[in-house]
Design an enzyme around this catalytic site. Structure first.
Site, mmCIF file in Angstrom:
data_model
loop_
_atom_site.group_PDB
_atom_site.id
_atom_site.type_symbol
_atom_site.label_atom_id
_atom_site.label_comp_id
_atom_site.label_asym_id
_atom_site.label_seq_id
_atom_site.Cartn_x
_atom_site.Cartn_y
_atom_site.Cartn_z
ATOM 1 N N TYR A 77 -6.015 37.631 79.714
ATOM 2 C CA TYR A 77 -5.305 36.569 79.075
ATOM 3 C C TYR A 77 -5.947 35.343 79.124
ATOM 4 C CZ TYR A 77 -1.652 39.504 77.699
ATOM 5 O OH TYR A 77 -0.732 40.372 77.034
ATOM 6 N N HIS A 131 6.042 37.066 69.369
ATOM 7 C CA HIS A 131 5.767 37.300 70.626
ATOM 8 C C HIS A 131 5.258 36.416 71.499
ATOM 9 C CE1 HIS A 131 5.006 41.347 68.120
ATOM 10 N NE2 HIS A 131 6.137 41.258 68.552
HETATM 11 C C1 BV8 Z 1 10.643 46.047 72.648
HETATM 12 C C2 BV8 Z 1 1.887 39.849 72.886
HETATM 13 C C3 BV8 Z 1 12.657 46.889 73.568
HETATM 14 C C4 BV8 Z 1 0.956 40.393 73.780
HETATM 15 C C5 BV8 Z 1 2.485 42.004 71.509
HETATM 16 C C6 BV8 Z 1 11.102 50.800 68.127
HETATM 17 C C7 BV8 Z 1 12.054 49.800 68.392
HETATM 18 C C8 BV8 Z 1 11.713 48.820 69.087
HETATM 19 C C9 BV8 Z 1 10.661 49.144 70.117
HETATM 20 C C10 BV8 Z 1 9.897 50.159 69.975
HETATM 21 C C11 BV8 Z 1 10.041 51.099 69.031
HETATM 22 N N1 BV8 Z 1 9.020 51.883 68.832
HETATM 23 C C12 BV8 Z 1 8.337 51.539 69.896
HETATM 24 C C13 BV8 Z 1 8.545 50.494 70.822
HETATM 25 C C14 BV8 Z 1 8.162 49.817 71.945
HETATM 26 C C15 BV8 Z 1 7.128 48.703 71.304
HETATM 27 C C16 BV8 Z 1 6.295 49.092 70.020
HETATM 28 O O1 BV8 Z 1 6.579 48.636 68.972
HETATM 29 N N2 BV8 Z 1 5.289 50.104 70.431
HETATM 30 C C17 BV8 Z 1 4.412 50.123 69.256
HETATM 31 C C18 BV8 Z 1 2.859 50.382 69.959
HETATM 32 C C19 BV8 Z 1 4.664 51.597 68.666
HETATM 33 N N3 BV8 Z 1 7.751 47.786 71.138
HETATM 34 C C20 BV8 Z 1 8.167 46.892 72.186
HETATM 35 O O2 BV8 Z 1 7.719 47.007 73.295
HETATM 36 C C21 BV8 Z 1 8.593 45.359 71.603
HETATM 37 N N4 BV8 Z 1 9.692 45.205 72.732
HETATM 38 O O3 BV8 Z 1 10.948 46.486 71.637
HETATM 39 O O4 BV8 Z 1 11.656 46.069 73.669
HETATM 40 C C22 BV8 Z 1 13.725 45.925 74.627
HETATM 41 C C23 BV8 Z 1 14.854 45.545 73.804
HETATM 42 C C24 BV8 Z 1 15.836 44.925 74.576
HETATM 43 C C25 BV8 Z 1 15.746 44.778 75.917
HETATM 44 C C26 BV8 Z 1 14.369 45.135 76.683
HETATM 45 C C27 BV8 Z 1 13.450 46.001 75.871
HETATM 46 C C28 BV8 Z 1 7.467 44.299 72.129
HETATM 47 C C29 BV8 Z 1 6.512 44.363 71.357
HETATM 48 C C30 BV8 Z 1 5.584 43.105 71.743
HETATM 49 C C31 BV8 Z 1 4.088 43.667 72.309
HETATM 50 N N5 BV8 Z 1 3.274 42.111 72.276
HETATM 51 N N6 BV8 Z 1 1.628 40.927 71.663
HETATM 52 C C32 BV8 Z 1 -0.417 40.177 73.567
HETATM 53 O O5 BV8 Z 1 -0.905 39.851 72.502
HETATM 54 O O6 BV8 Z 1 -1.197 40.258 74.533
HETATM 55 S S1 BV8 Z 1 2.067 43.123 70.290
HETATM 56 C C33 BV8 Z 1 0.383 42.665 69.808
HETATM 57 O O7 BV8 Z 1 0.005 43.869 69.114
HETATM 58 C C34 BV8 Z 1 0.449 41.500 68.533
HETATM 59 O O8 BV8 Z 1 1.291 40.789 68.931
HETATM 60 C C35 BV8 Z 1 0.756 42.415 67.520
HETATM 61 O O9 BV8 Z 1 2.168 42.229 67.357
HETATM 62 C C36 BV8 Z 1 0.279 43.576 67.571
HETATM 63 C C37 BV8 Z 1 -1.172 43.978 67.257
HETATM 64 O O10 BV8 Z 1 -0.683 44.189 65.661
HETATM 65 P P1 BV8 Z 1 -1.350 43.357 64.664
HETATM 66 O O11 BV8 Z 1 -1.195 41.856 64.735
HETATM 67 O O12 BV8 Z 1 -0.705 44.040 63.415
HETATM 68 O O13 BV8 Z 1 -2.921 43.754 64.923
HETATM 69 P P2 BV8 Z 1 -3.712 45.104 64.677
HETATM 70 O O14 BV8 Z 1 -4.929 44.817 65.099
HETATM 71 O O15 BV8 Z 1 -2.745 46.024 64.721
HETATM 72 O O16 BV8 Z 1 -3.899 44.777 62.829
HETATM 73 C C38 BV8 Z 1 -4.722 44.126 62.239
HETATM 74 C C39 BV8 Z 1 -4.739 44.230 60.866
HETATM 75 O O17 BV8 Z 1 -5.295 43.045 60.181
HETATM 76 C C40 BV8 Z 1 -5.090 45.425 60.374
HETATM 77 O O18 BV8 Z 1 -4.077 46.080 59.393
HETATM 78 C C41 BV8 Z 1 -6.437 45.266 59.804
HETATM 79 O O19 BV8 Z 1 -6.754 46.095 58.588
HETATM 80 C C42 BV8 Z 1 -6.125 43.832 59.294
HETATM 81 N N7 BV8 Z 1 -7.165 42.995 59.020
HETATM 82 C C43 BV8 Z 1 -8.157 42.947 59.935
HETATM 83 N N8 BV8 Z 1 -9.016 41.803 59.664
HETATM 84 C C44 BV8 Z 1 -8.520 41.200 58.487
HETATM 85 C C45 BV8 Z 1 -7.490 41.990 58.165
HETATM 86 N N9 BV8 Z 1 -6.678 41.540 57.119
HETATM 87 C C46 BV8 Z 1 -6.772 40.630 56.402
HETATM 88 N N10 BV8 Z 1 -7.914 39.871 56.642
HETATM 89 C C47 BV8 Z 1 -8.818 40.308 57.577
HETATM 90 N N11 BV8 Z 1 -10.093 39.580 57.746
#
Ligand code: BV8
Length: 312
Positions: A77, A131
């Protein structure tokens, strides 16, 4: 500043149909992801140069990982705080801020923790940080101490200075060479802090940020880790916006793989309130789950080039 991305050819009629719809819209959402900040030089999480690829996100962004190895998680971080502070908001961040000032019914939901929307003067009431942010830190003891602060000190503690490979940094020549190596490493591939170039120092508890109030617990980054709930006041604000009587005209899904929930779930919630969907993404395969609807737009390319064109 934006990388000199090649000018993106947008189909004129498609752009016109989007502009027409936007001009008639009063209630609009945007869902922002790491791709929005890619042109500002910040690595995304998945895809080419993705952060998580070299590390299972579970290894670095969960409370368990922090309990098991706070030094490693803090190095991750601290590095992201460092590069986020070095980065500049790009034209897309500014265009979204501008639209917010012109459209009171426009609410931005950002998954990004890099602080770039805030530095582009995005109106704070129209920006929900789903987040959290790298620049809030808080005490691990959320029950009693509850201390938290805004913090831009880089490094937050001396022991978290980006370690070099033990090179003597006295001579400018060496310093320049090392920083070029680090920069090249950053640009070329994933952030892999287990790499030799950024050795993982075994940090002791005393080396890490300690809560100044209770002096008993570590401070942690003010971000939402996997398995943690999003801040309740953020959830409430977003639900209040979505559940209002009136329909939602549009949701713009910008630079996100839409794989993380509950954030990604807002796309369907907006659709359920009548919203048309506009996806801006570098990768034409990254479409929100739940199928593609007539009337949706997909603009392929760099968000920092496309978003200003779409919002002008
Ligand atoms: C929770 C902070 C429950 C930390 C982050 C269903 C329902 C609820 C939960 C879940 C569920 N299924 C699974 C879960 C659990 C989990 C989850 O979703 N897992 C995923 C992997 C399946 N969710 C959680 O744990 C959440 N909490 O639900 O808690 C609960 C409820 C009550 C009480 C207790 C518990 C919390 C999730 C938050 C995690 N923290 N970030 C940190 O940053 O270090 S997530 C982190 O990853 C980011 O914040 C962001 O959200 C994610 C990354 O995603 P993106 O931003 O989309 O980035 P990515 O690289 O994936 O994509 C980039 C995109 O840009 C690509 O499409 C690419 O093609 C495009 N791109 C690239 N360059 C460009 C571009 N586009 C345009 N121009 C460019 N130049």
């Amino acid at each position: 500043s934006n990388s000199a991305a090649p000018d993106v050819a947008i189909d004129k009629d498609t752009l016109e149909s989007f502009h027409t719809h936007l001009s008639k819209s009063t209630r609009v959402l945007s869902l922002l992801g790491a791709g929005l900040s890619a042109s500002s030089g910040l690595p995304t999480f998945r895809g080419a140069g993705g952060l998580w690829r070299t590390h299972d996100s579970i290894n670095l962004a969960t409370p368990e990982a922090f309990d098991a190895n706070p030094g490693l998680v803090w190095q991750f971080y601290s590095y992201r705080r460092h590069i986020s502070m070095q980065a500049q908001p790009n034209a897309a961040h500014y265009a979204l801020a501008e639209l917010s000032r012109k459209m009171p019914g426009f609410l931005t939901l950002s998954q990004n923790v890099d602080g770039l929307s805030q530095r582009a003067d995005h109106p704070r009431k129209q920006l929900q940080l789903l987040h959290g942010t790298l620049f809030e830190v808080r005490c691990m003891d959320r029950a009693v101490c509850r201390y938290s602060e805004t913090n831009f000190t880089d490094p937050i503690v001396p022991a978290l200075a980006i370690p070099t490979s033990g090179t003597d940094l006295t001579s400018n020549e060496v310093r320049k060479d090392v920083s070029e190596q680090l920069h090249a490493k950053r640009q070329a591939k994933d952030l892999d802090i287990s790499d030799a170039a950024i050795p993982i120092a075994d940090l002791e508890f005393k080396d890490l940020p300690i809560c100044p109030k209770c002096q008993k617990y570590l401070l942690r980054p003010g971000v939402v880790w996997f398995g943690e709930s999003l801040p309740w006041q953020v959830l409430q604000t977003v639900e209040d916006f979505i559940n209002k009587e009136e329909t939602i005209d549009l949701i713009m899904v910008i630079g996100t793989s839409a794989k993380v929930y509950p954030a990604a779930g807002y796309i369907q919630e907006a659709r359920d309130k009548g919203a048309r969907v506009c996806v801006i993404n570098m990768d034409e395969n990254d479409r929100p789950s739940g199928g593609w609807k007539d009337g949706d737009w997909f603009f392929k390319g760099d968000a920092s080039v496309l978003v200003p064109k779409l919002l002008e």
